[in-house]
Write a protein that holds these residues in place. Structure first.
Motif, PDB file in Angstrom:
ATOM      1  N   MET A 160       0.773  -1.342  -0.433  1.00  0.00           N
ATOM      2  CA  MET A 160      -0.015  -0.289   0.309  1.00  0.00           C
ATOM      3  C   MET A 160       0.369   1.168  -0.250  1.00  0.00           C
ATOM      4  SD  MET A 160      -1.220   2.350   2.122  1.00  0.00           S
ATOM      5  CE  MET A 160      -3.129   3.186   2.855  1.00  0.00           C
ATOM      6  N   PRO A 161       1.129   1.205   1.084  1.00  0.00           N
ATOM      7  CA  PRO A 161       3.068   2.804   0.803  1.00  0.00           C
ATOM      8  C   PRO A 161       3.244   2.418   0.118  1.00  0.00           C
ATOM      9  CG  PRO A 161       3.469   0.940   2.846  1.00  0.00           C
ATOM     10  CD  PRO A 161       2.331   0.623   2.633  1.00  0.00           C
ATOM     11  N   THR A 162       3.970   1.678  -1.149  1.00  0.00           N
ATOM     12  CA  THR A 162       4.842   1.996  -1.978  1.00  0.00           C
ATOM     13  C   THR A 162       4.083   2.299  -3.231  1.00  0.00           C
ATOM     14  OG1 THR A 162       5.626  -0.202  -1.542  1.00  0.00           O
ATOM     15  CG2 THR A 162       5.823   0.573  -3.905  1.00  0.00           C
ATOM     16  N   LEU A 167       2.558   6.791  -7.115  1.00  0.00           N
ATOM     17  CA  LEU A 167       1.385   7.311  -7.439  1.00  0.00           C
ATOM     18  C   LEU A 167       1.106   8.664  -7.558  1.00  0.00           C
ATOM     19  CD1 LEU A 167      -1.848   4.640  -6.768  1.00  0.00           C
ATOM     20  CD2 LEU A 167      -0.642   5.405  -9.427  1.00  0.00           C
ATOM     21  N   GLY A 168       2.492   9.073  -6.178  1.00  0.00           N
ATOM     22  CA  GLY A 168       2.280  10.327  -5.696  1.00  0.00           C
ATOM     23  C   GLY A 168       1.061  11.124  -4.509  1.00  0.00           C
ATOM     24  N   ILE A 169       0.544   9.764  -4.108  1.00  0.00           N
ATOM     25  CA  ILE A 169      -0.372   9.993  -3.030  1.00  0.00           C
ATOM     26  C   ILE A 169       0.047  10.133  -1.377  1.00  0.00           C
ATOM     27  CG2 ILE A 169      -2.315   9.085  -1.817  1.00  0.00           C
ATOM     28  CD1 ILE A 169      -3.541   7.737  -4.753  1.00  0.00           C
ATOM     29  N   ILE A 178       6.224  -0.011   4.495  1.00  0.00           N
ATOM     30  CA  ILE A 178       7.162   0.785   4.574  1.00  0.00           C
ATOM     31  C   ILE A 178       6.812   1.121   2.922  1.00  0.00           C
ATOM     32  CG2 ILE A 178       9.385   1.351   4.769  1.00  0.00           C
ATOM     33  CD1 ILE A 178      10.041  -0.392   6.729  1.00  0.00           C
ATOM     34  N   SER A 179       7.207   1.830   2.166  1.00  0.00           N
ATOM     35  CA  SER A 179       7.199   2.124   0.387  1.00  0.00           C
ATOM     36  C   SER A 179       8.335   1.509   0.195  1.00  0.00           C
ATOM     37  CB  SER A 179       7.687   3.513  -0.005  1.00  0.00           C
ATOM     38  OG  SER A 179       7.489   3.223  -1.270  1.00  0.00           O
ATOM     39  N   GLN A 180       8.703   0.405  -0.414  1.00  0.00           N
ATOM     40  CA  GLN A 180       9.483  -0.690  -1.303  1.00  0.00           C
ATOM     41  C   GLN A 180       9.631   1.075  -2.421  1.00  0.00           C
ATOM     42  OE1 GLN A 180      11.343  -2.822  -0.657  1.00  0.00           O
ATOM     43  NE2 GLN A 180      10.297  -3.201   1.692  1.00  0.00           N
ATOM     44  N   LEU A 181       9.352   1.798  -3.010  1.00  0.00           N
ATOM     45  CA  LEU A 181      10.146   2.711  -3.525  1.00  0.00           C
ATOM     46  C   LEU A 181      11.497   2.807  -4.111  1.00  0.00           C
ATOM     47  CD1 LEU A 181       7.837   3.085  -6.347  1.00  0.00           C
ATOM     48  CD2 LEU A 181       8.050   5.502  -5.703  1.00  0.00           C
TER      49      LEU A 181
END
Length: 278
Positions: A160-162, A167-169, A178-181
């Motif tokens: 979800m956070p990724t 998407l810039g949200i 934790i975002s995996q980006l």
């Protein structure tokens, strides 16, 4: 949009026209056997004999485990169910291409749990932390990124956070993942050092709660009964031995137990957000 498929799953009953494509003699047989369960908590061997249930110990359904014939049938039928998933996903991808949406769509393929599928003599799922159950498939395609196979630790709560960051949200404050980006941008960059897995006791009166912490090398499990497990995933990738009573691993256990405690404290619910004071 979400497309959810119940299979591959028990009761191992794909349509005959697909099942017939897979020969029982050609399947890859399970890893390990009941000898791997001797050092594990008691419910592992109970499950092997078909005597474990969330309501408590029941009369054994198959003393000595499931035989080879049924094992081969179940595995072959699982292959057939996976085949059906492949075909269905293919239809979705073909439709995206036909509608010229492929380069405007983030695609995620994952699962909620795995299947023991005979490994260590066990089947189905439950309060077990073998890799066949917890190391689920996860494939993500983000347009404009370079494909690679990840060697890092990723949790499903990171999806979800990724997606939000991609998407810039803004990522909501209460999200535990934790975002995996950053890992997507640089495959060598590790976002996580460990992952928390939880099994809650909410099904029947004899169910027991358990928590696990997983690093690249170790898997530590703590049950509400006080029973524990420690597996060295690097030196024992087939998970044959519970090392919890080994003298040389006491410091490892102490460290992982502290890590587990901190994860549980840090993941307590932050909803509803406190807006008033007393």
């Amino acid at each position: 949009a979400v497309a959810s498929f119940p299979d591959p799953h028990h009761p191992f009953n794909p349509p005959e026209e697909v099942a017939s494509l897979y020969d029982y003699d050609d399947v890859v047989m399970p890893s390990g056997g009941p000898q791997d369960l001797a050092s594990r908590p008691t419910h592992y061997l109970q499950h092997f004999h078909g005597a474990w249930h969330r309501k408590g110990t029941v009369k054994p359904k198959h003393e000595g485990g499931v035989g080879e014939s049924l094992t081969r049938e179940r595995i072959a039928h699982t292959y057939a169910m996976v085949d059906l998933i492949d075909r269905s996903i293919g239809k979705i991808l073909d439709t995206l291409a036909e509608e010229n949406l492929t380069e405007d769509t983030i695609i995620i393929f994952t699962a909620d749990h795995g299947e023991l599928l005979g490994d260590h003599g066990l089947w189905l799922k439950g309060p077990f932390y073998y890799e066949g159950l917890v190391n689920v498939p996860l494939m993500i395609r983000i347009p404009g990124t370079t494909p690679f196979r990840s060697r890092q630790i990723i949790s499903t709560i990171d999806i979800m956070p990724t997606l939000c960051e991609a998407l810039g949200i803004p990522i909501p404050y209460y999200v535990d993942g934790i975002s995996q980006l950053p890992h997507v941008a640089d495959p060598t960059k590790a976002v996580r050092e460990h992952c928390l897995i939880e099994y809650r006791n909410g099904y029947e009166e004899q169910d027991i709660s358990s928590k696990a912490i997983i690093t690249k090398q170790f898997k530590y499990v703590l049950y509400q009964t006080g029973q524990q497990e420690l597996t060295d995933l690097v030196n024992d990738p087939k998970e044959t031995t519970n090392l919890i009573d080994e003298e040389g691993y006491r410091e490892v256990v102490a460290t992982l137990k502290d890590t587990l405690l901190m994860e549980l404290i840090g993941s307590e619910s932050r909803l509803l957000k406190q807006i008033a004071h007393a």
